[in-house]
Design an enzyme around this catalytic site. Sequence first.
Site, short mmCIF file in Angstrom:
data_model
loop_
_atom_site.label_atom_id
_atom_site.label_comp_id
_atom_site.label_asym_id
_atom_site.label_seq_id
_atom_site.Cartn_x
_atom_site.Cartn_y
_atom_site.Cartn_z
N TYR A 115 0.82 -1.22 0.00
CA TYR A 115 0.00 0.00 0.00
C TYR A 115 0.85 1.27 0.00
O TYR A 115 0.41 2.30 -0.53
CB TYR A 115 -0.99 -0.02 1.17
CG TYR A 115 -2.14 -0.94 0.90
CD1 TYR A 115 -3.21 -0.53 0.11
CD2 TYR A 115 -2.15 -2.25 1.38
CE1 TYR A 115 -4.26 -1.38 -0.18
CE2 TYR A 115 -3.19 -3.12 1.09
CZ TYR A 115 -4.24 -2.68 0.31
OH TYR A 115 -5.28 -3.53 0.01
N SER A 143 -16.84 -3.82 -13.60
CA SER A 143 -16.79 -5.16 -14.17
C SER A 143 -18.11 -5.90 -14.00
O SER A 143 -18.38 -6.87 -14.71
CB SER A 143 -15.67 -5.97 -13.51
OG SER A 143 -15.95 -6.17 -12.13
N HIS A 182 -15.31 1.23 -0.76
CA HIS A 182 -14.17 0.35 -0.49
C HIS A 182 -13.03 1.06 0.23
O HIS A 182 -11.91 0.55 0.28
CB HIS A 182 -13.66 -0.27 -1.80
CG HIS A 182 -14.62 -1.25 -2.40
ND1 HIS A 182 -14.57 -1.65 -3.72
CD2 HIS A 182 -15.68 -1.92 -1.85
CE1 HIS A 182 -15.54 -2.51 -3.96
NE2 HIS A 182 -16.22 -2.69 -2.83
N ASP A 236 -8.88 5.47 -4.93
CA ASP A 236 -8.12 6.69 -5.26
C ASP A 236 -8.96 7.93 -4.95
O ASP A 236 -10.16 7.84 -4.68
CB ASP A 236 -7.67 6.67 -6.73
CG ASP A 236 -8.85 6.66 -7.71
OD1 ASP A 236 -9.62 7.65 -7.73
OD2 ASP A 236 -9.00 5.70 -8.48
N CYS A 270 -3.20 8.29 19.39
CA CYS A 270 -3.09 7.58 20.67
C CYS A 270 -1.65 7.22 21.00
O CYS A 270 -1.35 6.84 22.13
CB CYS A 270 -3.95 6.32 20.67
SG CYS A 270 -3.38 4.99 19.58
#
Length: 240
Positions: free
Chosen positions: A53, A175, A106, A91, A136
């Site tokens: 990523y 798709s 997503h 994106d 944190c």
Amino acid sequence: MRRLVILTGAGISAESGIPTFRDPGGVWEKYDLEQVATPEGFRRNPDLVHEFYNARRRDLLRVEPNAAHLALAELERSWPGEFLLVTQNVDDLHERAGSRRVIHIHGELLKVRCEVCGRVFRETGKIFTRTPCPFCGKPGGLRPHVVWFGETPFHLEEVYEALIRCELFVAIGTSGTVYPAAGFVEVARRAGAHCVELNLKPAENAHLFHEHRYGPATRVVPEWVREVLEESLSGSGKAL
């Protein structure tokens, strides 16, 4: 037709240089999705997932919105009714093009989530396994703010509420194989919406659409947007 819902998939960003996932040469031909896009893969090898990523984040920052993204932003600004853009893409090209009413079902590549404190924040640099959370301070809890295989997409209740009310549903560059997004056309169609497919080639669920236009997104999307705005502004009531 005043209530419009648009769904976009990888095909709209491909011409900006972002590879699709399932097409020949796509991301899943080069990487094992079980290793880099599942909760189990992340638990087994978080270093590998962060490396994957980090590279995708770097590549995203090198590309720009294309004519299809820009056309949808113009459509949102000019649309005389309710508008919602739902994207399967992680994106930020819709936002960079000027779109504001966007839901990322997503997740978003340029965001990171802390599984310790739950905070979500924007991140354009690299994240590593031991990177501490800026809120944190705990290390080891950061993960990409994306939906992996086996996880539930975000904001589905809001999306379905829009689908059952919409009068026009448009799917762009999808798709038709990834659920629940592949089923959105069925929900919209049952609600009485006119359903339009704008795609490079027919999707797996192409038979569910009333209208089809095929070709590169940078051509077919701006053409369709020009037509639908002309017709909506002329008061014809048609958005075909």
